[in-house]
Scaffold this motif. Sequence first.
Motif, PDB file in Angstrom:
ATOM      1  N   LEU B  35       0.839  -1.345  -0.123  1.00  0.00           N
ATOM      2  CA  LEU B  35       0.103   0.008  -0.087  1.00  0.00           C
ATOM      3  C   LEU B  35       0.831   1.259   0.053  1.00  0.00           C
ATOM      4  N   GLY B  36       1.987   1.284  -0.766  1.00  0.00           N
ATOM      5  CA  GLY B  36       2.705   2.395  -0.997  1.00  0.00           C
ATOM      6  C   GLY B  36       3.859   2.790   0.009  1.00  0.00           C
ATOM      7  N   ILE B  37       4.135   1.715   0.863  1.00  0.00           N
ATOM      8  CA  ILE B  37       5.092   2.042   2.061  1.00  0.00           C
ATOM      9  C   ILE B  37       6.343   1.734   1.568  1.00  0.00           C
ATOM     10  N   TYR B  38       6.436   0.585   0.487  1.00  0.00           N
ATOM     11  CA  TYR B  38       7.690   0.332   0.253  1.00  0.00           C
ATOM     12  C   TYR B  38       8.230   1.254  -1.155  1.00  0.00           C
ATOM     13  N   SER B  39       7.439   2.416  -1.331  1.00  0.00           N
ATOM     14  CA  SER B  39       7.747   3.269  -2.432  1.00  0.00           C
ATOM     15  C   SER B  39       9.167   4.074  -2.061  1.00  0.00           C
ATOM     16  N   ALA B  40       8.993   4.269  -0.440  1.00  0.00           N
ATOM     17  CA  ALA B  40      10.406   4.951   0.068  1.00  0.00           C
ATOM     18  C   ALA B  40      11.643   4.230  -0.352  1.00  0.00           C
ATOM     19  N   TRP B  41      11.600   2.912  -0.334  1.00  0.00           N
ATOM     20  CA  TRP B  41      12.852   1.921  -0.331  1.00  0.00           C
ATOM     21  C   TRP B  41      13.185   1.951  -1.909  1.00  0.00           C
ATOM     22  N   ALA B  42      11.959   2.022  -2.638  1.00  0.00           N
ATOM     23  CA  ALA B  42      12.068   1.960  -4.168  1.00  0.00           C
ATOM     24  C   ALA B  42      12.837   3.167  -4.756  1.00  0.00           C
ATOM     25  N   LYS B  43      12.231   4.370  -4.063  1.00  0.00           N
ATOM     26  CA  LYS B  43      12.945   5.567  -4.465  1.00  0.00           C
ATOM     27  C   LYS B  43      14.384   5.385  -4.193  1.00  0.00           C
ATOM     28  N   VAL B  44      14.883   5.143  -3.084  1.00  0.00           N
ATOM     29  CA  VAL B  44      16.356   4.796  -3.020  1.00  0.00           C
ATOM     30  C   VAL B  44      16.988   4.167  -3.884  1.00  0.00           C
ATOM     31  N   GLN B  45      16.373   2.686  -4.308  1.00  0.00           N
ATOM     32  CA  GLN B  45      17.111   1.784  -5.174  1.00  0.00           C
ATOM     33  C   GLN B  45      17.194   2.553  -6.643  1.00  0.00           C
ATOM     34  N   ARG B  46      16.116   3.319  -7.014  1.00  0.00           N
ATOM     35  CA  ARG B  46      16.113   3.764  -8.352  1.00  0.00           C
ATOM     36  C   ARG B  46      17.207   5.054  -8.356  1.00  0.00           C
ATOM     37  N   ARG B  47      17.420   5.738  -7.223  1.00  0.00           N
ATOM     38  CA  ARG B  47      18.276   6.748  -7.251  1.00  0.00           C
ATOM     39  C   ARG B  47      19.671   6.182  -7.152  1.00  0.00           C
ATOM     40  N   LYS B  48      19.866   5.168  -6.464  1.00  0.00           N
ATOM     41  CA  LYS B  48      21.206   4.576  -6.433  1.00  0.00           C
ATOM     42  C   LYS B  48      21.712   3.757  -7.646  1.00  0.00           C
ATOM     43  N   TYR B  49      20.675   3.342  -8.245  1.00  0.00           N
ATOM     44  CA  TYR B  49      20.995   2.673  -9.737  1.00  0.00           C
ATOM     45  C   TYR B  49      21.546   3.662 -10.843  1.00  0.00           C
ATOM     46  N   PHE B  50      20.717   4.854 -10.758  1.00  0.00           N
ATOM     47  CA  PHE B  50      21.145   5.695 -11.816  1.00  0.00           C
ATOM     48  C   PHE B  50      22.289   6.607 -11.487  1.00  0.00           C
ATOM     49  N   ALA B  51      22.556   6.668  -9.931  1.00  0.00           N
ATOM     50  CA  ALA B  51      23.956   7.520  -9.674  1.00  0.00           C
ATOM     51  C   ALA B  51      25.002   6.481  -9.924  1.00  0.00           C
ATOM     52  N   GLN B  52      24.812   5.332  -9.462  1.00  0.00           N
ATOM     53  CA  GLN B  52      26.050   4.249  -9.465  1.00  0.00           C
ATOM     54  C   GLN B  52      26.568   3.963 -10.915  1.00  0.00           C
ATOM     55  N   ASN B  53      25.349   4.189 -12.018  1.00  0.00           N
ATOM     56  CA  ASN B  53      25.739   4.009 -13.425  1.00  0.00           C
ATOM     57  C   ASN B  53      26.142   5.254 -14.058  1.00  0.00           C
ATOM     58  N   THR B  54      26.160   6.268 -13.416  1.00  0.00           N
ATOM     59  CA  THR B  54      26.813   7.486 -14.027  1.00  0.00           C
ATOM     60  C   THR B  54      28.219   7.582 -13.574  1.00  0.00           C
ATOM     61  N   ILE B  55      29.126   7.951 -14.538  1.00  0.00           N
ATOM     62  CA  ILE B  55      30.380   7.609 -14.389  1.00  0.00           C
ATOM     63  C   ILE B  55      31.563   8.744 -15.032  1.00  0.00           C
ATOM     64  N   ILE B  56      32.212   9.684 -14.371  1.00  0.00           N
ATOM     65  CA  ILE B  56      32.974  10.398 -15.046  1.00  0.00           C
ATOM     66  C   ILE B  56      34.463  10.155 -14.524  1.00  0.00           C
ATOM     67  N   ASP B  57      35.241  10.132 -15.551  1.00  0.00           N
ATOM     68  CA  ASP B  57      36.686   9.682 -15.562  1.00  0.00           C
ATOM     69  C   ASP B  57      36.971   8.568 -14.528  1.00  0.00           C
ATOM     70  N   GLY B  58      36.021   7.505 -14.816  1.00  0.00           N
ATOM     71  CA  GLY B  58      36.157   6.066 -13.867  1.00  0.00           C
ATOM     72  C   GLY B  58      35.469   6.316 -12.506  1.00  0.00           C
ATOM     73  N   ARG B  59      35.014   7.570 -12.256  1.00  0.00           N
ATOM     74  CA  ARG B  59      34.745   7.546 -10.838  1.00  0.00           C
ATOM     75  C   ARG B  59      33.084   7.659 -10.791  1.00  0.00           C
ATOM     76  N   ARG B  60      32.456   6.999  -9.983  1.00  0.00           N
ATOM     77  CA  ARG B  60      31.065   6.896  -9.686  1.00  0.00           C
ATOM     78  C   ARG B  60      30.217   7.768  -8.947  1.00  0.00           C
ATOM     79  N   PHE B  61      29.241   8.159  -9.363  1.00  0.00           N
ATOM     80  CA  PHE B  61      28.337   8.928  -8.361  1.00  0.00           C
ATOM     81  C   PHE B  61      27.443   7.775  -7.423  1.00  0.00           C
ATOM     82  N   ASP B  62      26.923   8.144  -6.408  1.00  0.00           N
ATOM     83  CA  ASP B  62      26.256   7.227  -5.376  1.00  0.00           C
ATOM     84  C   ASP B  62      25.311   8.047  -4.708  1.00  0.00           C
TER      85      ASP B  62
END
Lengths: 356, 349
Positions: B35-62
Motif C-alpha cells: 500500500l505504498g510503504i515500500y515506495s520509499a525504499w524503491a526511490k532509494v534503489q532507483r536513485r542508487k541505480y542511476f547514480a552508480q551507473n553515472t561515471i566521470i573519469d572512471g569515478r561513480r556517483f552514488d
Amino acid sequence: MPILILKALTLALRFNSTGRVKGHAFNAHSSRRIPARLQWLGTIVRLEDADGILLHTGTVIQNEQISGGPHLVHIDGDWLFEVSPDENGKDIPGPQSVGYLSKLEQWHPRLFIIVIACLISAFAIWRWGIDFLIAIALSLTPSLFVEGLDTVNLAALDQTLARETQLPAETRNHVQATFAKLITKVEAPQWGQYKLYFRDIPSIGPNAFALPGGTIVITDQLIKKFETDKDIIAAVLGHEIAHVSKKHSLTQLYRAGSLYLLITLTAGDVGPFLEDIIQEGNLLLSLGYSRHHEAEADRIGIRIAQDAGYDGAALARFFEYIEQEEKQDDAFSWYATHPSNLDRIKQIKSHAQQIK
Amino acid sequence: MIMTQGATHKVVFTGDAKTYFGIWIKNIFLSIITLGIYSAWAKVQRRKYFAQNTIIDGRRFDYHATGKQIFIGRLIVIGGIITLAIPIINILAFIGLIIAIPALLNRSIAFNAQMTSFSGIRFGFKGTYGGSFLTFILYPVLSVFTLYLTYPFVARAVHRYTIGNSSYGTAKFNFDSPIGPFYKAFLLAIGWAIVAFIVAFIVLGGSHLIAALIAGAQQGLNPAILIFQIIGLYAALFIAVLPAMFIYQAFLRNAVYASTSLEGGHRFVSNVSPLQLMGITISNALACVFTLGLLVPWAHVRMSRYLADHTYVIAAGSLDSFISQEQVKVSAIGDAYTDLEGIDLGIAI
C-alpha cells in the motif's frame, strides 16, 4: 596489536578463508581514487595500493551491491573499496546487505508473473482504488476548509464579474421561499449549509452555479427571464442543490490529484512529456466525469423539485431555451460547453416522466 | 602527488534497460502490495541505480539516503497534511506551512545534495531563508505581473541560487551568466510557438473550419459533424507548438552548464540538441503509451544515456584533489514534501 594478530589468527584458523580482489580504494576525506587490492584472512581485510604498499587493515562494516552496480565494501576507518566489475566480491567477509527481495528483480519466468500482477493491480487501482481514496479524502475534509473555499470564490466573483442584485425584494423573497422548500427535500450537505445568493452577472447570462460548501448563486438574468415560470427556477435550483449534496466539485478536484500522486509514487518519475500526457489525459477523463455529474445532478434535481411540488420536467424547458439562445451565438462556445443539449433534454423529459 | 594536466571527461552512463526493468517492476509490485510503504525504499534503489551507473573519469556517483529516512520524512509530511484537516488547528498549521515553504525547499535541495556523492565525496548545499523566498516565491509571482516577459530573470535566479550555493566537498560551485542566453532560449521557444501556430492554422485550413462552423450553426446544423476536424486541428496545432518546449529545455540546459564552474577551475559543457531531445522524448512517450507503461524503464535509461553522452566536464587538473567537508545533517522532510506535492524546481540538470 598483538591481541589483534592473535584474534586474526584464531579467526583464520576457524574459517580458513582467504582471497583477494582488485578494485579501487577511497578514503572518506578525499576524492582520490586509488587503484588497490583487497586481501582477506578470516574477517581481517588488508587494503594495499598497486605497488603493494599497505593503505589500511581492518574489518568490513558492510558489503553492499544493487543489481547493475558494483560491490561496494565499507571498511572501518572510513575506507571504501569498489570492486572491479570483472572481479567477484561476494566472498569478501563481513555483513552483506542481504537482498532477499532482489531475487524478484532477476530475469526469470517469475518476472513475467510480477508484470501481469502489476498490470492487473494498476487497472484495479484505476478502476476502484481511486474512488476509495477520494471517499477517504472527502470524509477527512473539514467544514472550515470547504466553507473557506465558498467565501473566497464568492468574494473573487464579486470583485470581478458580479454586481449587486437589481431584483426587487419581493421577487427575491419568492425565490428564497422556493429554495427553502426545496432544501427540506434533500439531506443536509456534508459541509456548511445551503444558502442562496442573488447576483447581477450580465457576462454569463441566465445561469446558476453551486460552490462545494452549499453556496448557490443565481443570476438576475435567469430570474428575470423565467419570472413567470416558477417551475424552471425550482428545477434549476434543484440541480444546483444536487451538485452540493453529491459533493461533485471536490470529488473532481481530488480525482485529478490522486491519480497523479498514485502514478508518481508507484512508477516513479515518468519523464517530462509522458507526465504531460498523463495530466492532459486526466483532464479529459475529468471532463467525462463532469458530464456524468451533470446527468446525476439533473436526475436528483428533478426529484427534489417534484418532491417540493414543482414540475421537474421544467428543467428541459430551461435547456431548450439555452439551446435556442446559443444557436444564435458563435459556434465555438456552443460546441465547447454543451455538446449534447438535445440528448440532455430528452433524458430529462423521460426521467421526469418516470418518477411522476 | 603529481598534478595531471587538464582533461575533458565525457559523462558515461552504464545502466541498461534490462536490469533496470527488473528493479522497476519489482519496486512497483512491492509498492502496490505494501500500500505504498515500500515506495520509499524503491526511490532509494532507483536513485542508487542511476547514480552508480553515472561515471566521470572512471569515478561513480552514488546515492546514500536510506529507505527508512525517506519513509519517516514522508510520514511526518503526511502527518502535517492531516493536521491541515483538523478544524481550528488547521489555520495555524496552514499559516505555518506558508511560512515554512522556503525552508522546506532549502532542506529538499540540501538533502538531495548531501545524499549524493561522487568519487567518495558528498555534495552539499547551504541556502538561506530569504534567498529561497525571493527565488522560489517572490520572483515567480512578480513575473506574472509582467505577463511572464521577465521569466528568464526568474530562471536565471533559480539557477544562481541553487548552483551558487552548492558545493562538492569543500569546493564551491559558481554560477555566473548574463541574461542573454536565458532570453535566447525563451524567445526562440515563444517565437517558434507563435510562428508554428499561425502557419499550421493557415495550412490546415483553420479559418475554413471556423467559417463552416458559423455557417453550419446559422442553418441549425449540429456542429458535432465537424468534431473530427476540430479535434484534428487541435492536435495539429498541439504538434506544431510542441517543439517550443524542447527548444527551451535544450537551450536552457546548454546555457546553464556553460555558466557553471567548480572551484579549482573545472568547467562543464552540455551540447544537447532540441531536435534530438524532442525525438527521444516523444518516441519515449509513445512507446510507453503503447506498451501500457512497460517501456518506462527503457525510456528512462535511454534519456539518461542521451543526456550523459552530451555532457562533459573540463577538469582543470586531477579529480583526485577534492576534500570532504563536515556538514550539518538535514532530515528528509523537505525532500518528502517536494516529492508528495510534486514540486519541480525547474533546475536544468
